[in-house]
Design an enzyme around this catalytic site. Structure first.
Site, short mmCIF file in Angstrom:
data_model
loop_
_atom_site.label_atom_id
_atom_site.label_comp_id
_atom_site.label_asym_id
_atom_site.label_seq_id
_atom_site.Cartn_x
_atom_site.Cartn_y
_atom_site.Cartn_z
N TYR A 40 0.85 -1.19 0.00
CA TYR A 40 0.00 0.00 0.00
C TYR A 40 0.88 1.23 0.00
CZ TYR A 40 -3.45 3.48 1.49
OH TYR A 40 -4.26 4.58 1.56
N GLU A 46 -3.82 7.42 -4.15
CA GLU A 46 -3.71 6.13 -3.46
C GLU A 46 -3.43 5.02 -4.46
OE1 GLU A 46 -6.34 4.16 -0.03
OE2 GLU A 46 -7.27 3.93 -2.01
#
Length: 397
Positions: A119, A207
């Site tokens: 991530y 993101e």
């Protein structure tokens, strides 16, 4: 402003970030051609909506099947079938709420072999007024659970704008993600690319989830979400062209046409206030007395009668609104202008719910006289506390 995944990946690709090849499909008859233009032998079919959790989501219509909004196909024909199942259906995820969002676009891309899921995100840190990196070794669909249950697995740090980004920041991300060898160099380059894109396009959030490591040791951005600063969009006509108004709340879209700051919420008391701080205080005091605000609405310091009328229309168009609280402190904004706008709106759209009006400041007496002489069933309030108590009592008895 948010954009779709396929649009975000096109931006990433234009800046040199590693992404898979893909095609967007707007009509079912385009699906077979789009899938055939990719290499395969595995295709990923993704519903395009402005919400996370698509992989774990479900469609309301049984014709769409029981799987989520991200599915694998092993042939061009299967990819075409999946597109037909998704297009026009309503996808419900934990971020859309029970209402869900209708799928108007589907993205088909080449499948990727995955050795690890990571991530990586950039966002504006409101506490430090800096750009911050957030990264974790636990990428994928369960990142929210990771953040809640094991926050120690998430590293966050900001970049000092005085010194700017350096290779050190990229290495810090790489080591936090457990990368090694040539992957560190790739990560440093990717961090530079993402930071440049973030700054140049005036983003609020970028993101990458998941950022994957392939079996041959390379990094790839497998999914991407981007949000842009609405106040800076005038500098980016190319980004404005990516706006999908079908993904926006119709009331918020209408408010933007009149330069009104409106955000729809889930409560039952509509609010019309001038000034963001006063609007926040109004919502807080409504909650204090046991109810929930149905919206944030700041008509601004220089609102006209027409803007106030439109604001009132937007509030009353929400079927969840069971009462309305108008809270105006007249500084630049005159109370009589607000009063005239409210009266004009009520006469145009009618008043089916209780209305409490609290006015204070410039021309307050004139504003009160206008409301009193209107003959409308309006409840007057002396101050904010009195107004909140009266509207909650009127709505909830």
């Amino acid at each position: 402003m948010n954009i779709h995944e396929y649009q975000a990946k096109a931006l990433l690709r234009s800046y040199g970030a590693p992404v898979s090849d893909g095609r967007v499909v707007l009509r079912a008859e385009e699906a077979k051609t789009a899938a055939g233009a990719l290499d395969g032998p595995l295709w990923v079919v993704k519903a395009q909506i402005h919400a996370g959790g698509r992989g774990k989501g479900s469609f309301k219509e049984p014709e769409a099947g029981e799987k989520g909004g991200v599915r694998l196909a092993k042939s061009v024909e299967e990819a075409e079938t999946l597109v037909k199942q998704m297009l026009g259906r309503t996808l419900v995820t934990h971020q859309t709420g029970p209402v869900g969002k209708q799928v108007g676009r589907v993205y088909i891309e080449d499948g990727s072999d995955i050795a690890r899921e990571l991530y990586l995100a950039l966002l504006v840190d409101r506490q430090t007024s800096r750009i911050a990196f957030v990264c974790s070794t636990e990428g994928g669909m369960d990142i929210e659970e990771v953040a809640a249950a094991t926050p120690e697995k998430i590293l966050s740090f900001s970049v000092d704008p005085a010194s700017g980004l350096s290779d050190f920041h990229g290495r810090r991300v790489a080591f936090a993600l457990g990368l090694e060898g040539g992957q560190v160099k790739q990560c440093v380059a990717l961090v530079k690319t993402l930071y440049k894109l973030f700054v140049e396009k005036d983003m609020e959030m970028l993101e990458i989830n998941p950022l994957i490591v392939t079996p041959d040791g390379n990094l790839k951005c497998l999914d991407a979400k981007m949000g842009f600063d609405g106040n800076a969009l005038y500098r980016h006509p190319d980004i404005m062209e990516l706006r999908d108004t079908t993904e926006e709340d119709p009331k918020e879209l209408q408010a933007s046409k009149f330069d009104l700051n409106y955000i729809a919420l889930d409560g039952e008391i509509g609010c019309m206030v001038n000034g963001a701080g006063l609007a926040m205080a109004t919502m807080d005091i409504i909650k204090l007395y046991g109810a929930e605000p149905a919206n944030f609405l700041d008509v601004g310091g220089g609102a006209t009668k027409e803007k106030v009328t439109e604001a009132f229309k937007i509030i009353t168009s929400d079927p969840n609104v069971k009462g309305i609280l108008v809270n105006i402190f007249g500084g630049i904004m005159r109370c009589d202008i607000i009063a005239e706008g409210v009266i004009a709106a009520v006469r145009e759209v009618g008043l089916q719910v209780p209305l409490v009006v609290r006015l204070e400041g410039t021309n307050v007496e004139k504003g009160k006289e206008i409301i009193a002489a209107s003959g409308l069933n309006v409840i007057a309030a002396d101050d904010l506390k009195d107004g909140a108590q009266k509207i909650v009592k009127a709505v909830r008895g």
